[in-house]
Scaffold this active site. Sequence first.
Site, PDB file in Angstrom:
ATOM      1  N   LYS A   1      44.294  47.742  35.334  1.00 45.20           N
ATOM      2  CA  LYS A   1      45.025  48.530  34.388  1.00 45.20           C
ATOM      3  C   LYS A   1      45.275  50.062  34.601  1.00 45.20           C
ATOM      4  O   LYS A   1      45.069  50.442  35.682  1.00 45.20           O
ATOM      5  CB  LYS A   1      44.216  48.683  32.857  1.00 45.20           C
ATOM      6  CG  LYS A   1      43.501  47.228  32.495  1.00 45.20           C
ATOM      7  CD  LYS A   1      44.291  46.030  32.521  1.00 45.20           C
ATOM      8  CE  LYS A   1      43.302  44.835  32.369  1.00 45.20           C
ATOM      9  NZ  LYS A   1      43.975  43.323  32.466  1.00 45.20           N
TER      10      LYS A   1
HETATM   11  C1  PLP Z   1      42.612  42.569  31.715  1.00 49.33           C
HETATM   12  C2  PLP Z   1      42.945  41.747  30.337  1.00 49.33           C
HETATM   13  C3  PLP Z   1      41.809  41.542  29.541  1.00 49.33           C
HETATM   14  C4  PLP Z   1      40.145  41.850  29.931  1.00 49.33           C
HETATM   15  O1  PLP Z   1      39.961  43.132  30.105  1.00 49.33           O
HETATM   16  P1  PLP Z   1      38.564  43.749  30.589  1.00 49.33           P
HETATM   17  O2  PLP Z   1      38.526  45.002  30.066  1.00 49.33           O
HETATM   18  O3  PLP Z   1      38.512  43.163  31.993  1.00 49.33           O
HETATM   19  O4  PLP Z   1      37.508  42.602  29.835  1.00 49.33           O
HETATM   20  C5  PLP Z   1      41.958  40.919  28.610  1.00 49.33           C
HETATM   21  N1  PLP Z   1      43.294  40.449  28.001  1.00 49.33           N
HETATM   22  C6  PLP Z   1      44.527  40.818  28.815  1.00 49.33           C
HETATM   23  C7  PLP Z   1      45.648  40.556  28.419  1.00 49.33           C
HETATM   24  C8  PLP Z   1      44.116  41.496  29.948  1.00 49.33           C
HETATM   25  O5  PLP Z   1      45.323  41.910  30.653  1.00 49.33           O
END
Ligand code: PLP
Length: 386
Positions: free
Chosen positions: A183
Site C-alpha cells: 500500500k
Molecule cells: C491489502 C488488502 C487487505 C489486507 O490488508 P493487510 O493489512 O495486509 O491485512 C484487505 N483488503 C484489501 C482490499 C487489500 O488490498
Amino acid sequence: MTGRIPVMLPWLGEAEAEAAAEAVRSGWVAQGPRVAAFERAFAERVGAEHAVAVSSCTTALHLALVALGLGPGDEVVVPSLSFIATANAVRYTGAEPVFADVELSTGNLTRATVDAVRSPRTRAVLLVHQGGVPADVDALRAACADWDLALVEDAACAIGSTVGGKPVGHGALLAAWSFHPRKIVTTGEGGMLTTDDADWAARLRRLREHGMNASAAQRHASSTPVLESYLETGYNYRMTDIQAAVGLVQLGKLDAMLERRRELAGRYAELLADVPGLTPVTDPAHGRGNFQSYWVLLAPEFPVGRDELLALLAEAGISARRGIMATHLEPAYAGHPAGPLPVTERIGRDSLILPLFHTMTEAQQDRVVAALRGAAAAGPAAGGTG
Ligand SMILES: *Cc1c(COP(=O)(O)O)cnc(C)c1O
C-alpha cells in the site's frame, strides 16, 4: 536494460529509520504514545472523528464486523473481486460472505450489483475501494440506508483517494485501512479503523486489547494501581509504537507520494493511449483515485493473453502482477455458493497491475510502455492466443 523494475517499492528513508530507533531508545515499544499520536494524525487526514490502530487491515475488518455483532446465520455482501482478506474477515465471525459483482470501469460494487444478491439474512455490505479507485460511497450509503444495512468500507488501498472532494473515510460508519508495504503508506504491517462514533471507537480499542477496560498505557500512566477487568472476549490486534513512529513519518510524506503517483499515472495514460486493446484504469466521475494499483484491462483482441503478457514483461525485467483476484475462484472458496460474476471474472482474467512507485523514473516507465507496445504489435502469430 538497467535492472529489474519492481511493481511496488515503499518510499522509506532515514527519517523512518530514525523514528523507529527513537521509539526503541525510549524504552516504550508496544502500543503507547506514538500509536496515540498516529491515530490522531490519521483521523484528521481521512476526515474521521476517531482512529483505532490495529495490527493489519485484516484484523481491522474482523473487529469492524465483530463490533456490528455479526455471526452465524448472517450474510455480508462483499465483492469477490478483492484481496481474499475481505471475504475471509466475514468468515472469521461465522457469518457468510455473499459475492456481488462489480462494474467494469472501477472494479467496485454498485447499488445494482449489491441489490442482485442481498437477501433477508443480509446484515451488512463490505465495500472495497478497489486498488484505490474510490467507490461511489454516496450511492452505496443511500442504498444501505434504504435497505437498513450497515456499510463497512475496506479502504485498505484508498488513503488519499477522494469522493466529491472529500477524503475516502469521511462520513464512513466504519472504514478499515492497511499499512502493508504493497500500500502507499506503510508501517511494515499495520492497520487502522476509523469511525465518527465515540462509543464504537471505545469498543474497538477494548476489542483490540483482550477486551480490557483499561489499556496498558493508561495503567502505566496511573500513579495508583489500576485493576483492569475483561469485559468481553477480545483479541490481541495491537500495533506497536515502533510501527506507529514509522507511520507518522510516512503520513507526512503522503501528499508528495500522491502527487507523484498521479503524475506517473497520467504519464502512463498518455503513453498508452494509442496502444490498441489495452484500457488503463482512470478516475471515476464521482472522485479521484490515488493510483495505488495501476491496472490495465486487456481487450479480447489483444494479441497475447494476460499470463503470457506477464511472462513477456518478466523477460524484459519488469515485475507486473495479475490484476485484482476473484476470490470465489480460489480453492479456499471451492463449494462456496456464488451466482454469476461475469465482470469479476473478466477483470480477474484480463487485467494486470503495472509498476508504479514513488521513486520510479520516466526511463523505467518508458521501458514498461515499450514492452507493452512490443506485445501489442506482436500479433497472434508471434504471441499465440493465451
Ligand atoms: C491489502 C488488502 C487487505 C489486507 O490488508 P493487510 O493489512 O495486509 O491485512 C484487505 N483488503 C484489501 C482490499 C487489500 O488490498
